[in-house]
Design an enzyme around this catalytic site. Structure first.
Site, PDB file in Angstrom:
ATOM      1  N   ASN A 171       0.817  -1.201   0.000  1.00  0.00           N
ATOM      2  CA  ASN A 171       0.000   0.000   0.000  1.00  0.00           C
ATOM      3  C   ASN A 171       0.863   1.268   0.000  1.00  0.00           C
ATOM      4  O   ASN A 171       1.210   1.807  -1.039  1.00  0.00           O
ATOM      5  CB  ASN A 171      -0.941  -0.091   1.220  1.00  0.00           C
ATOM      6  CG  ASN A 171      -1.862   1.078   1.380  1.00  0.00           C
ATOM      7  OD1 ASN A 171      -1.999   1.888   0.471  1.00  0.00           O
ATOM      8  ND2 ASN A 171      -2.501   1.189   2.524  1.00  0.00           N
ATOM      9  N   CYS A 172       1.214   1.770   1.183  1.00  0.00           N
ATOM     10  CA  CYS A 172       1.940   3.032   1.269  1.00  0.00           C
ATOM     11  C   CYS A 172       3.251   2.834   2.029  1.00  0.00           C
ATOM     12  O   CYS A 172       3.436   1.820   2.697  1.00  0.00           O
ATOM     13  CB  CYS A 172       1.084   4.086   1.959  1.00  0.00           C
ATOM     14  SG  CYS A 172       0.324   3.520   3.492  1.00  0.00           S
ATOM     15  N   MET A 387       2.480   7.926   6.427  1.00  0.00           N
ATOM     16  CA  MET A 387       2.645   7.380   5.077  1.00  0.00           C
ATOM     17  C   MET A 387       1.412   7.800   4.306  1.00  0.00           C
ATOM     18  O   MET A 387       0.287   7.491   4.711  1.00  0.00           O
ATOM     19  CB  MET A 387       2.715   5.857   5.119  1.00  0.00           C
ATOM     20  CG  MET A 387       3.861   5.335   5.957  1.00  0.00           C
ATOM     21  SD  MET A 387       3.986   3.541   5.865  1.00  0.00           S
ATOM     22  CE  MET A 387       2.597   3.012   6.849  1.00  0.00           C
ATOM     23  N   CYS A 389      -1.650   9.714   3.338  1.00  0.00           N
ATOM     24  CA  CYS A 389      -2.480  10.776   3.902  1.00  0.00           C
ATOM     25  C   CYS A 389      -2.562  10.748   5.422  1.00  0.00           C
ATOM     26  O   CYS A 389      -2.691  11.778   6.050  1.00  0.00           O
ATOM     27  CB  CYS A 389      -3.850  10.824   3.248  1.00  0.00           C
ATOM     28  SG  CYS A 389      -5.088   9.727   3.927  1.00  0.00           S
ATOM     29  N   SER A 391      -1.628   7.360   7.446  1.00  0.00           N
ATOM     30  CA  SER A 391      -1.238   6.082   8.023  1.00  0.00           C
ATOM     31  C   SER A 391       0.051   6.246   8.837  1.00  0.00           C
ATOM     32  O   SER A 391       1.009   6.853   8.374  1.00  0.00           O
ATOM     33  CB  SER A 391      -1.026   5.082   6.886  1.00  0.00           C
ATOM     34  OG  SER A 391      -0.780   3.811   7.403  1.00  0.00           O
ATOM     35  N   ASN A 410       2.964  -0.239   4.694  1.00  0.00           N
ATOM     36  CA  ASN A 410       1.707  -0.872   5.089  1.00  0.00           C
ATOM     37  C   ASN A 410       1.268  -1.767   3.935  1.00  0.00           C
ATOM     38  O   ASN A 410       1.408  -1.398   2.778  1.00  0.00           O
ATOM     39  CB  ASN A 410       0.638   0.202   5.348  1.00  0.00           C
ATOM     40  CG  ASN A 410      -0.747  -0.392   5.537  1.00  0.00           C
ATOM     41  OD1 ASN A 410      -1.421  -0.733   4.568  1.00  0.00           O
ATOM     42  ND2 ASN A 410      -1.179  -0.531   6.760  1.00  0.00           N
ATOM     43  N   TYR A 546      -6.807   1.873  12.455  1.00  0.00           N
ATOM     44  CA  TYR A 546      -6.688   2.933  11.451  1.00  0.00           C
ATOM     45  C   TYR A 546      -8.011   3.685  11.299  1.00  0.00           C
ATOM     46  O   TYR A 546      -9.052   3.075  11.059  1.00  0.00           O
ATOM     47  CB  TYR A 546      -6.313   2.234  10.144  1.00  0.00           C
ATOM     48  CG  TYR A 546      -6.064   3.102   8.936  1.00  0.00           C
ATOM     49  CD1 TYR A 546      -5.003   3.996   8.906  1.00  0.00           C
ATOM     50  CD2 TYR A 546      -6.843   2.960   7.801  1.00  0.00           C
ATOM     51  CE1 TYR A 546      -4.751   4.748   7.769  1.00  0.00           C
ATOM     52  CE2 TYR A 546      -6.596   3.705   6.655  1.00  0.00           C
ATOM     53  CZ  TYR A 546      -5.543   4.593   6.652  1.00  0.00           C
ATOM     54  OH  TYR A 546      -5.283   5.327   5.522  1.00  0.00           O
ATOM     55  N   GLU A 551     -12.845   8.131   1.546  1.00  0.00           N
ATOM     56  CA  GLU A 551     -13.249   9.229   0.671  1.00  0.00           C
ATOM     57  C   GLU A 551     -14.545   8.908  -0.056  1.00  0.00           C
ATOM     58  O   GLU A 551     -15.484   9.686  -0.045  1.00  0.00           O
ATOM     59  CB  GLU A 551     -12.132   9.521  -0.322  1.00  0.00           C
ATOM     60  CG  GLU A 551     -12.392  10.711  -1.204  1.00  0.00           C
ATOM     61  CD  GLU A 551     -11.294  10.889  -2.230  1.00  0.00           C
ATOM     62  OE1 GLU A 551     -11.617  11.293  -3.353  1.00  0.00           O
ATOM     63  OE2 GLU A 551     -10.124  10.637  -1.922  1.00  0.00           O
ATOM     64  N   GLY A 688      -7.725  12.767   3.404  1.00  0.00           N
ATOM     65  CA  GLY A 688      -6.467  13.285   3.909  1.00  0.00           C
ATOM     66  C   GLY A 688      -5.780  14.105   2.841  1.00  0.00           C
ATOM     67  O   GLY A 688      -4.789  14.772   3.102  1.00  0.00           O
TER      68      GLY A 688
END
Lengths: 716, 173
Positions: A171-172, A387, A389, A391, A410, A546, A551, A688
């Site tokens: 993911n990020c 990480m 927006c 995390s 993540n 989390y 969104e 975010g």
């Protein structure tokens, strides 16, 4: 006799198919073949068809007859047949859906088109990416996500980025760019040596950002930009000194010249970084979700280095304040600024003026968001940037006991629809908590599937990440499994709609000011958090809680629940759910009270959270903006400023643009009444991230939420 | 005295977070064309200003981040008759000498100082936004004002120095 197939074509009836299908179900149950059984079924079905005497019959009706016939002979086999039939139907539906969705994308009417604020579905270059998204989702649904979870997907839980669920992407991440730059690295097939000037370093930075974004699906953060870029600025400074000495005799003038050139070089570098990132395009046809960490000037650094760090900070912020051509607010990269008591937060701190500059920047451009050092240490173990927006990783110490933050990531998020669980519980707290644990187990199991998919990924599959040092420096054939263990990477369980959940369960949401509601909220939040901690302890995998950005999810969950349960006042009648633990954004509340109220939930969501303050145009009230940011220092580790600074490109007015009456999406300038979308720059916090409302159309539910937002301009 | 509303933690009317009091009643005749709060021109509009109202304002100013009180209307200067406002600003000046008092009036500074009651009140006002709203001079981009004829005057300081001081430091670019 003829059969009408599902695609409405007519075909000759083939009796053998019936015995074959019945035979398969029999084998499924008993593990052996029984031709006699197959024939009995076939004869029975043929007899029934004969009695009905039709010359043409739909396939589904024949299947119903088959089921009835098998039931008479063996109930267990009948069930196996029904199951098989359902699975086939699912497969067929999915395939049909896929064609339809691809059609929709090509004709630009798909929901996918607007699913995140960063993908513009009306553009040709996006079509391929959107098609690969639906194909990926379809593949995940058919082959990677077990059916029992699929039934809950979009209802009680949500599998974020399902497109990538079955794929070897994470993911990020926090890019370990400092390490890469120090030692040189491979970028594609090119060996990049350590940069010899800040200009080169910044150019390489955007190249790296582009590569990493194409190898991941979430946000890419470059942490500690200020201290990280310093060595290259020092190299530049020395180069300018060398040039100066060639032409100038006076030593103080050489010095002045070198610093002047350095200042210009830093400014130019930051300007090109801003434009390059805005115009980058990943393999996913998105602008990379890039975040830059503006960390503190290091008070232990030499005077010269501190001076350089201050210059870099000022350059980044001033560039942002200036905006893009025409004064338009950049949407990317996201900037996060580190607040620290004793460094920059208060009058008298050595770098207080940098904090004030950040405040000016937030007033005009909404970014930076703010990471409060002491609270971040309390919540996540040590200071680190988010990480993407919002995390956040937990702390991780290497063998020598050093905290390691960069190079971590993540690998998945599954969110829980708290509101739905509460609606289903019909006011019964026990029932709610039972289904909450069930949902938590579902999330965990799904994340374990993600773990199993990723653990076999070999370093050579994404050399920039695993071999060049952005994440680690493994050997080509190494798997990345060790990186997934011991909390080095995180796997997150998210949640949506705490407010709506409380309303459904107890009749009162977060806007109820009694202590009872906050106790109830805490109970739910603690339950979520404890589960994550418990799983982390058991599995040694970095499970974390989390506060999901949601969104589009805030809308999807709500719409689904309205379909299944109807409209429930106060719960799902807005058309969207509130994000994570957020106070309802359509309720007027003092930003100070909001931060107080959200403080505990934000701290419990150590895997990611952001508290927003909704403000109006703050460019004319910087004192207030500064005060609220400072107030947040002890309340939340991560503060987002949602202020309003729109620009009319026709008359030049800067301030709030309002929607026209009876419209959620049509804006006009309050001064010159311009309503030409091309000449209005309207930027809002979507989740975010920022989004430009017209350039990247936003889903309707989110637009509605944005319109309903009450700015904390003052409250009764 | 009646008031139309009170905003706490207001960010729009002045510097920093403030408490904003909108008093009821304006005697201006004819009223300004395009008056932004026609309802609040009636003196009996809204609620009676009581001791509790005063206490809630004082309480809000105890918060360290609240920078002061903004008095708007209606017309504050037509509401000095019963002494409520004067008592309020006196208390605030005594209790919170560091906090600022901003006041909005449709009369000009020159007009106001002719009246002894209004003059006394002005001794407690840090910033006076003066002058009527003139629709043809409308400019919403001007700080804290509706039309370009309106000025921001450092009232207390102007009285001390016996000259009109246009206050620009209230605006921070």
């Amino acid at each position: 006799m003829q059969v009408i197939k599902r695609d409405s074509r007519k075909k000759e009836f083939i009796p053998e198919r019936i015995s074959t299908a019945a035979g398969k179900a029999f084998i499924e149950v008993y593990g052996r073949e029984d031709k006699e059984f197959n024939n009995k079924v076939l004869n029975g079905v043929l007899e029934t068809l004969k009695q009905r005497g039709e010359t043409i019959i739909p396939i589904e009706e024949i299947q119903d007859i088959i089921v009835d016939e098998i039931k008479l002979l063996d109930v267990a086999v009948a069930l196996a047949y029904i199951n098989y039939r359902e699975e086939r139907t699912f497969e067929r539906d999915k395939k049909g859906e896929l064609d339809k969705e691809i059609d929709n994308i090509i004709n630009a009417v798909s929901e996918q088109t607007n699913s995140n604020g960063n993908l513009d579905g009306s553009k040709i270059q996006t079509i391929r990416a959107l098609i690969s998204n639906v194909v990926g989702s379809n593949y995940s649904q058919r082959h990677k996500i077990p059916k029992k979870y699929l039934k809950k997907h979009r209802k009680s839980i949500y599998i974020h980025d399902e497109t990538y669920f079955g794929l070897p992407f994470f993911n990020c991440c926090l890019v370990d760019w400092i390490n890469m730059f120090e030692n040189g690295f491979d970028l594609g097939t090119t060996l990049i040596g350590t940069p010899n000037s800040i200009e080169t370093a910044v150019n390489v930075l955007s190249q790296v950002a582009s590569h990493i974004s194409s190898n991941t699906y979430g946000g890419t953060t470059f942490p500690s930009l200020i201290t990280g870029l310093t060595p290259y600025a020092v190299k530049s400074l020395n180069k300018h000194r060398a040039v100066g000495k060639l032409w100038i005799e006076d030593k103080t003038k050489v010095e002045a010249y070198a610093w002047d050139r350095l200042g210009k070089e830093i400014e130019d570098s930051m300007q090109s970084l801003e434009y390059e990132v805005q115009t980058l395009m990943t393999s996913r046809a998105e602008t990379p979700f890039l975040t830059l960490g503006i960390n503190n000037v290091d008070l232990n650094a030499s005077d010269e280095n501190q001076k350089i760090q201050k210059m870099i900070t000022e350059a980044i912020l001033n560039q942002r304040i200036k905006g893009l051509t025409g004064g338009v607010t950049p949407v990317f990269p996201k900037l996060v600024y580190q607040n620290t008591k004793g460094n920059n937060l208060n009058p008298g701190d050595k770098y207080y003026d940098l904090f004030k500059l950040a405040v000016v920047c937030s007033a005009h451009r909404q970014y930076p968001d703010y990471i409060n050092t002491d609270k971040a240490i309390e919540v996540t173990g040590d200071y680190k940037e988010c990480m993407g927006c919002r995390s956040f990783l937990g702390s991780y110490q290497d063998e020598e006991g050093n905290y390691k933050t960069a190079g971590r990531f993540n690998f998945g998020v599954i969110s829980i629809n708290l509101a739905r669980l509460a609606i289903e519980a019909k006011g019964n707290e026990d029932v709610f908590f039972i289904s909450l644990y069930e949902a938590l187990d579902d999330c965990k199991e799904l994340l374990m599937i993600r773990y199993d998919i990723l653990k076999n990924v070999k370093a050579k599959q994404a050399p920039i990440l695993y071999m060049s040092g952005a994440i680690s420096k493994l050997k080509a054939e190494d798997t990345i499994e060790p990186l997934l263990n011991n909390g080095y990477a995180s796997a997150s369980i998210g949640y949506v709609g705490l407010h709506n959940c409380l309303t459904a369960l107890y009749g009162k949401g977060l806007n109820d000011s009694t202590g009872l509601t906050s106790k109830r909220a805490t109970k739910i939040m603690k339950c979520l958090r404890d589960y994550c901690d418990d799983q982390k302890e058991k599995t040694k995998i970095g499970f974390s809680l989390y506060g999901s950005p949601a969104e589009t999810l805030a809308t999807k969950f709500c719409a689904e629940d309205v379909l299944d349960f109807g409209v429930i006042p106060g719960v799902n009648d807005n058309g969207y759910y509130e994000n994570s633990f957020h106070y309802p954004s359509n309720e007027l509340i003092s930003p100070f009270d909001k931060l107080d109220l959200e403080s505990e939930s934000s701290s419990l969501s150590s895997g990611g959270a952001i508290s927003f303050v909704e403000l109006g145009d703050m460019t004319k009230n910087l004192v207030a903006l500064e005060d609220i940011i400072r107030y947040s220092y002890d309340k939340t580790h991560f503060l987002g400023i949602s202020s309003i600074s729109d620009k009319c490109l026709k008359c030049g007015y800067t301030g709030e643009m309002f929607t026209k009456q009876n419209s959620d999406t049509e804006f006009e300038c309050p001064v010159c009444k311009n309503d030409d979308k091309m000449l209005l720059s309207i930027i809002r916090k979507l989740c975010g991230y920022l989004g430009s409302i017209f350039e990247r159309p936003v889903v309707n539910g989110k637009m509605k939420e944005i319109k309903n937002r009450k700015n904390n301009k003052g409250c009764n | 005295m009646n008031y139309a509303s009170i905003f706490f933690d207001d960010t729009v009317n002045g510097i920093g977070f403030r408490t904003s009091l909108f008093v009821s009643g304006c005697a201006k005749n004819p009223p300004c064309r395009g008056c932004w709060s026609p309802l609040a021109r009636k003196f009996d509009y809204g609620k009676t200003f009581t001791k509790d109202t005063k206490d809630s304002i004082i309480e809000s100013l105890r918060k360290p981040y609240v920078k002061g009180l903004s008095i708007l209307g209606g017309e504050p200067m037509d509401n000095l008759g019963d002494g409520t406002l004067l008592d309020l600003v006196k208390t605030i000046r005594e209790m919170f000498p560091e906090k600022t008092i901003f006041c909005w009036s449709g009369y000009t500074f020159e007009e106001l100082i002719k009246d002894p009651v209004r003059l006394e009140f002005l001794h407690y006002v840090d910033m006076l936004r003066d002058g009527e709203y003139i629709e043809i001079l409308r400019d919403i981009t001007q700080y804290l004002s509706g039309s370009t004829n309106q000025r921001m005057i450092a009232a207390r300081e102007s009285l001390k120095q016996n000259k009109i001081i246009i206050e620009s430091s209230f605006y921070i670019p």
